[in-house]
Write a protein that holds these residues in place. Structure first.
Motif, PDB file in Angstrom:
ATOM      1  N   UNK A 173       0.940  -1.157  -0.091  1.00  0.00           N
ATOM      2  CA  UNK A 173       0.003  -0.108   0.257  1.00  0.00           C
ATOM      3  C   UNK A 173       0.822   1.198  -0.065  1.00  0.00           C
ATOM      4  N   UNK A 174       0.716   2.044  -1.053  1.00  0.00           N
ATOM      5  CA  UNK A 174       1.606   3.350  -1.048  1.00  0.00           C
ATOM      6  C   UNK A 174       0.877   4.590  -0.881  1.00  0.00           C
ATOM      7  N   UNK A 175       1.330   5.480  -0.132  1.00  0.00           N
ATOM      8  CA  UNK A 175       0.807   6.824   0.040  1.00  0.00           C
ATOM      9  C   UNK A 175       1.539   7.778  -0.532  1.00  0.00           C
ATOM     10  N   UNK A 176       1.145   8.672  -1.391  1.00  0.00           N
ATOM     11  CA  UNK A 176       1.772   9.783  -2.025  1.00  0.00           C
ATOM     12  C   UNK A 176       1.370  11.020  -1.532  1.00  0.00           C
ATOM     13  N   UNK A 229       1.290  26.054   1.443  1.00  0.00           N
ATOM     14  CA  UNK A 229       0.453  25.512   2.447  1.00  0.00           C
ATOM     15  C   UNK A 229      -0.492  24.444   1.854  1.00  0.00           C
ATOM     16  N   UNK A 230      -0.483  23.888   0.499  1.00  0.00           N
ATOM     17  CA  UNK A 230      -1.526  22.801   0.233  1.00  0.00           C
ATOM     18  C   UNK A 230      -0.805  21.563   0.490  1.00  0.00           C
ATOM     19  N   UNK A 231      -1.554  20.446   0.559  1.00  0.00           N
ATOM     20  CA  UNK A 231      -0.957  19.046   0.541  1.00  0.00           C
ATOM     21  C   UNK A 231      -2.199  18.294  -0.009  1.00  0.00           C
ATOM     22  N   UNK A 232      -1.698  17.249  -0.831  1.00  0.00           N
ATOM     23  CA  UNK A 232      -2.693  16.455  -1.630  1.00  0.00           C
ATOM     24  C   UNK A 232      -2.141  14.898  -1.380  1.00  0.00           C
ATOM     25  N   UNK A 233      -3.204  14.031  -1.022  1.00  0.00           N
ATOM     26  CA  UNK A 233      -2.783  12.722  -0.806  1.00  0.00           C
ATOM     27  C   UNK A 233      -3.295  11.788  -1.667  1.00  0.00           C
ATOM     28  N   UNK A 234      -2.650  10.969  -2.340  1.00  0.00           N
ATOM     29  CA  UNK A 234      -3.240   9.922  -3.221  1.00  0.00           C
ATOM     30  C   UNK A 234      -2.705   8.447  -2.567  1.00  0.00           C
ATOM     31  N   UNK A 235      -3.506   7.468  -2.803  1.00  0.00           N
ATOM     32  CA  UNK A 235      -3.168   6.215  -2.297  1.00  0.00           C
ATOM     33  C   UNK A 235      -3.335   5.296  -3.405  1.00  0.00           C
ATOM     34  N   UNK A 236      -2.260   4.305  -3.531  1.00  0.00           N
ATOM     35  CA  UNK A 236      -1.970   3.459  -4.830  1.00  0.00           C
ATOM     36  C   UNK A 236      -1.620   2.004  -4.100  1.00  0.00           C
ATOM     37  N   UNK A 237      -1.268   1.145  -5.148  1.00  0.00           N
ATOM     38  CA  UNK A 237      -0.829  -0.113  -4.968  1.00  0.00           C
ATOM     39  C   UNK A 237       0.452  -0.267  -5.839  1.00  0.00           C
ATOM     40  N   UNK A 242      -4.546   3.721  -8.290  1.00  0.00           N
ATOM     41  CA  UNK A 242      -4.513   5.018  -7.352  1.00  0.00           C
ATOM     42  C   UNK A 242      -5.950   5.522  -7.264  1.00  0.00           C
ATOM     43  N   UNK A 243      -6.246   6.058  -6.212  1.00  0.00           N
ATOM     44  CA  UNK A 243      -7.539   6.623  -5.912  1.00  0.00           C
ATOM     45  C   UNK A 243      -7.820   7.949  -6.499  1.00  0.00           C
ATOM     46  N   UNK A 244      -6.751   8.566  -7.018  1.00  0.00           N
ATOM     47  CA  UNK A 244      -7.066  10.065  -7.699  1.00  0.00           C
ATOM     48  C   UNK A 244      -6.251  10.375  -8.681  1.00  0.00           C
ATOM     49  N   UNK A 297       2.122  26.833 -11.517  1.00  0.00           N
ATOM     50  CA  UNK A 297       2.106  27.495 -12.770  1.00  0.00           C
ATOM     51  C   UNK A 297       3.184  28.717 -12.784  1.00  0.00           C
ATOM     52  N   UNK A 298       3.724  28.785 -11.521  1.00  0.00           N
ATOM     53  CA  UNK A 298       4.767  29.536 -11.277  1.00  0.00           C
ATOM     54  C   UNK A 298       6.118  28.927 -11.307  1.00  0.00           C
ATOM     55  N   UNK A 299       7.138  29.283 -12.329  1.00  0.00           N
ATOM     56  CA  UNK A 299       8.226  28.428 -12.354  1.00  0.00           C
ATOM     57  C   UNK A 299       9.273  28.288 -11.105  1.00  0.00           C
ATOM     58  N   UNK A 300       8.877  29.449 -10.299  1.00  0.00           N
ATOM     59  CA  UNK A 300       9.571  29.452  -9.219  1.00  0.00           C
ATOM     60  C   UNK A 300       9.042  28.749  -7.833  1.00  0.00           C
ATOM     61  N   UNK A 301       7.890  28.294  -8.074  1.00  0.00           N
ATOM     62  CA  UNK A 301       7.417  27.448  -7.192  1.00  0.00           C
ATOM     63  C   UNK A 301       8.109  25.917  -6.847  1.00  0.00           C
ATOM     64  N   UNK A 302       8.240  25.580  -5.634  1.00  0.00           N
ATOM     65  CA  UNK A 302       8.898  24.264  -5.363  1.00  0.00           C
ATOM     66  C   UNK A 302       7.886  23.222  -4.657  1.00  0.00           C
ATOM     67  N   UNK A 303       7.802  22.280  -5.041  1.00  0.00           N
ATOM     68  CA  UNK A 303       7.083  21.180  -4.387  1.00  0.00           C
ATOM     69  C   UNK A 303       7.756  19.966  -3.847  1.00  0.00           C
ATOM     70  N   UNK A 304       7.187  19.152  -3.004  1.00  0.00           N
ATOM     71  CA  UNK A 304       7.627  17.779  -2.589  1.00  0.00           C
ATOM     72  C   UNK A 304       6.720  16.619  -3.123  1.00  0.00           C
ATOM     73  N   UNK A 305       7.109  15.679  -3.604  1.00  0.00           N
ATOM     74  CA  UNK A 305       6.332  14.366  -4.004  1.00  0.00           C
ATOM     75  C   UNK A 305       6.847  13.262  -2.841  1.00  0.00           C
ATOM     76  N   UNK A 306       6.418  12.871  -1.924  1.00  0.00           N
ATOM     77  CA  UNK A 306       6.641  12.011  -0.981  1.00  0.00           C
ATOM     78  C   UNK A 306       6.015  10.587  -1.141  1.00  0.00           C
ATOM     79  N   UNK A 307       6.723   9.524  -1.326  1.00  0.00           N
ATOM     80  CA  UNK A 307       6.405   8.271  -1.270  1.00  0.00           C
ATOM     81  C   UNK A 307       6.551   7.662   0.046  1.00  0.00           C
ATOM     82  N   UNK A 308       5.310   7.009   0.438  1.00  0.00           N
ATOM     83  CA  UNK A 308       5.504   6.110   1.878  1.00  0.00           C
ATOM     84  C   UNK A 308       4.860   4.823   1.386  1.00  0.00           C
ATOM     85  N   UNK A 309       5.816   3.837   1.677  1.00  0.00           N
ATOM     86  CA  UNK A 309       5.294   2.503   1.459  1.00  0.00           C
ATOM     87  C   UNK A 309       5.144   1.746   2.617  1.00  0.00           C
ATOM     88  N   UNK A 310       4.142   1.096   2.906  1.00  0.00           N
ATOM     89  CA  UNK A 310       3.992   0.453   4.175  1.00  0.00           C
ATOM     90  C   UNK A 310       3.981  -1.162   4.109  1.00  0.00           C
TER      91      UNK A 310
END
Length: 138
Positions: free
Chosen positions: A62-65, A71-79, A109-111, A125-138
């Protein structure tokens, strides 16, 4: 097990694909890349640590992204999936379907990118914006 990937925004991010979410190491993006939520990523499938790849290839994983931007966070669950090759040198794609190719990191994935909060997409849409994509596997 947890792994973080950094990425940047781009003026052509649309994030309106209904089946996938993609981040890429590429810096160029056309408006047709409507599933892409980030460019300039510091990792693609091929770059991931082997112990993470091994976990992603287990069908019972079970994988959570977590996608974090400002200030925004978006969570996706996959296999996980035993047929994952995780060999693409530029991209990472998470999918609602069972389709597997070298770019696929997770299936069922659910989303998809169309559900990202529009405020987050505006930031991306702003090239100066930085984001983080976190993978968590249980």
């Amino acid at each position: 097990m947890r792994f973080e990937i950094k990425f940047s925004g781009h003026e052509n991010i649309r994030s309106n694909h209904q089946k996938t979410i993609e981040i890429t190491k590429e810096s160029h993006l056309t408006p047709q890349g409507d599933c892409i939520i980030g460019v300039g990523a510091n990792y693609a499938c091929a770059d991931l640590p082997q112990d993470l790849k091994d976990k992603l290839k287990q069908s019972d994983s079970n994988i959570t992204f977590s996608i974090d931007v400002g200030k925004y966070s978006f969570t996706v669950h996959g296999k996980g999936h035993p047929d994952l090759t995780l060999t693409h040198t530029e991209d990472i794609v998470i999918r609602k379907s069972d389709f597997v190719c070298p770019r696929t990191l997770s299936v069922k994935c659910d989303k998809a990118s169309d559900l990202l909060p529009r405020e987050m997409v505006s930031l991306l849409q702003d090239p100066k914006t930085k984001g983080t994509f976190t993978i968590t596997v249980d």
